[in-house]
Write an enzyme that holds these catalytic residues in place. Structure first.
Site, PDB file in Angstrom:
ATOM      1  CE  LYS A 176      -2.934  -3.386   1.048  1.00 39.79           C
ATOM      2  NZ  LYS A 176      -3.573  -4.182   0.311  1.00 39.79           N
TER       3      LYS A 176
HETATM    4  C1  LIG Z   1      -4.123  -5.378   1.183  1.00 38.19           C
HETATM    5  C2  LIG Z   1      -5.609  -5.187   1.246  1.00 38.19           C
HETATM    6  C3  LIG Z   1      -6.332  -5.993   2.363  1.00 38.19           C
HETATM    7  C4  LIG Z   1      -5.371  -6.781   3.628  1.00 38.19           C
HETATM    8  O1  LIG Z   1      -4.700  -5.826   4.310  1.00 38.19           O
HETATM    9  P1  LIG Z   1      -3.880  -6.417   5.528  1.00 38.19           P
HETATM   10  O2  LIG Z   1      -3.317  -5.227   6.005  1.00 38.19           O
HETATM   11  O3  LIG Z   1      -2.581  -6.991   4.696  1.00 38.19           O
HETATM   12  O4  LIG Z   1      -4.416  -7.264   6.119  1.00 38.19           O
HETATM   13  C5  LIG Z   1      -7.760  -5.997   2.622  1.00 38.19           C
HETATM   14  N1  LIG Z   1      -8.596  -5.427   1.429  1.00 38.19           N
HETATM   15  C6  LIG Z   1      -7.765  -5.089   0.384  1.00 38.19           C
HETATM   16  C7  LIG Z   1      -8.778  -4.192  -0.576  1.00 38.19           C
HETATM   17  C8  LIG Z   1      -6.496  -4.808   0.119  1.00 38.19           C
HETATM   18  O5  LIG Z   1      -6.152  -4.437  -0.650  1.00 38.19           O
END
Ligand SMILES: *Cc1c(COP(=O)(O)O)cnc(C)c1O
Length: 376
Positions: A176
């Site tokens: 992210k």
């Molecule tokens: C990356 C992601 C998650 C999970 O995030 P984590 O912090 O790795 O648990 C959930 N939903 C979406 C849409 C994502 O892109």
């Protein structure tokens, strides 16, 4: 994707270690305050991931066995899994072809008497039309939870995504825009949800460990409900504070790189690339393209060819209903989801991607599509 990390993050982590307080403590509290301010929410609760933030959000709503929660299949699988972690049934709705997001129209088709909530994903950072969905859901007593894992720095109708969310979940995974290694956040304007969210992340304790240690006197905590250990550490939060300070610069840079991709790909017939929707701006967490229908190679062959030529592209957004974990799970037709997941490709995009590398990506993609190269 490559995270944009440097000396400042390393020093912040080091200072947290040397402070002697490495578990959830003052840095987590400071990160929560700063994050809440940045996304214009009243409260932020730091958690170990976005997946655990989604789990806590649904738990706060009392979602449990016998309930249905509408989710897009076109999302990272954690969105659907969080529903199952509560013992409820995820119900897959299709997405809009322009954005890859749920909409009031696609959700309306799958609402039932048992629907308790909808998890609206701002997929790849593209803001979803949350107001239209809320107008559909509110009269039915259905809550809209926003999965804003990808959307830090995106905007919706002129304000940050999540600004007036009932509950929004965020991720700080390195995939992210800003990262703490692993980490997540839950934001809300409802104080009672923030208070109970803090308790749920810490074993249901009446007094947090940090408060007990800083309180001075002897404090004996009690355990008010069966809960979880979903805490973030102060080492992570110290890194997060530095990363948050870079968010605006990261978004600016990604939008600049995306604009160059748009220019360079504008003349590829039939190719569609992610763009700002009418109602907001994306942070371009992922730069996805949908390959032309008449492309000479399949998506997987284009991907393989790019990788062979040193271009680290990725398959597009996954579809949970196609995975073994959801085999046999009931669902309606998902034609737009299937087209997206079959035809999309994510191009390299990270803060210090250089112009020459970006031109190489475009040249290799054009070659894979049998198009003549153009001089840049
Ligand atoms: C990356 C992601 C998650 C999970 O995030 P984590 O912090 O790795 O648990 C959930 N939903 C979406 C849409 C994502 O892109």
């Amino acid at each position: 994707m490559k995270p944009w990390l440097g000396d400042a993050e390393a020093q912040a982590a080091s200072a947290a270690v040397l402070s002697g307080w490495v578990a959830q403590g003052p840095k987590v509290a400071a990160f929560e305050d700063a994050f809440a301010r940045r996304v214009a929410a009243l409260h932020a609760v730091a958690l170990s991931s976005c997946t655990t933030a989604l789990h806590v959000a649904l738990h706060l709503l009392g979602v449990g066995p016998g309930d249905e929660v509408v989710v897009p299949s076109l999302s990272f699988i954690a969105t659907a899994n969080a529903v199952r972690h509560c013992g409820a049934e995820p119900v897959f709705a299709d997405v809009e072809p322009e954005t890859g997001n749920l909409s009031a129209a696609t959700v309306a088709q799958v609402l039932t008497e048992r629907t308790r909530a909808v998890v609206l994903v701002h997929q790849a950072g593209v803001p979803a039309d949350v107001e239209a969905l809320r107008d559909l859901c509110r009269p039915r007593g259905v809550t809209v939870v926003e999965d804003a894992a990808c959307a830090a720095g995106s905007t919706y109708r002129g304000v940050p995504v999540g600004a007036d969310a009932e509950l929004a979940a965020w991720s700080f995974h390195p995939r992210k825009l800003i990262t703490t290694g692993e980490g997540g956040m839950l934001t809300t304007d409802r104080e009672e949800w923030a208070v109970r969210g803090r308790r749920l992340r810490e074993h249901g304790m009446s007094v947090s460990a940090a408060e007990r240690h800083s309180g001075g006197g002897a404090v004996v905590e009690s355990y008010l409900e069966t809960a979880f250990n979903y805490r973030m550490t102060d080492i992570q939060a110290a890194i997060g504070l530095v990363q948050l300070g870079k968010l605006d610069a990261i978004v600016r840079r990604r939008r600049e790189l995306a604009a160059r991709y748009h220019r360079l790909l504008a003349d590829v017939p039939g190719l569609r690339a992610v763009r700002d929707p009418e109602h907001g701006t994306t942070n371009y967490q992922s730069f996805w393209v949908l390959l032309p229908d008449d492309a000479p190679l399949s998506r997987n062959d284009v991907l393989a060819r790019l990788v062979e030529r040193g271009v680290s592209a990725r398959r597009g957004i996954m579809a949970a209903h196609r995975e073994p974990a959801y085999a046999g799970h009931p669902r309606g037709d998902l034609p737009v989801t299937e087209r997206f997941t079959d035809r999309s490709l994510i191009l390299p995009l990270y803060h210090d991607l250089g112009e020459a590398d970006q031109l190489t990506v475009v040249d290799e993609l054009r070659a894979a599509l049998d198009l003549p190269l153009v001089s840049h």
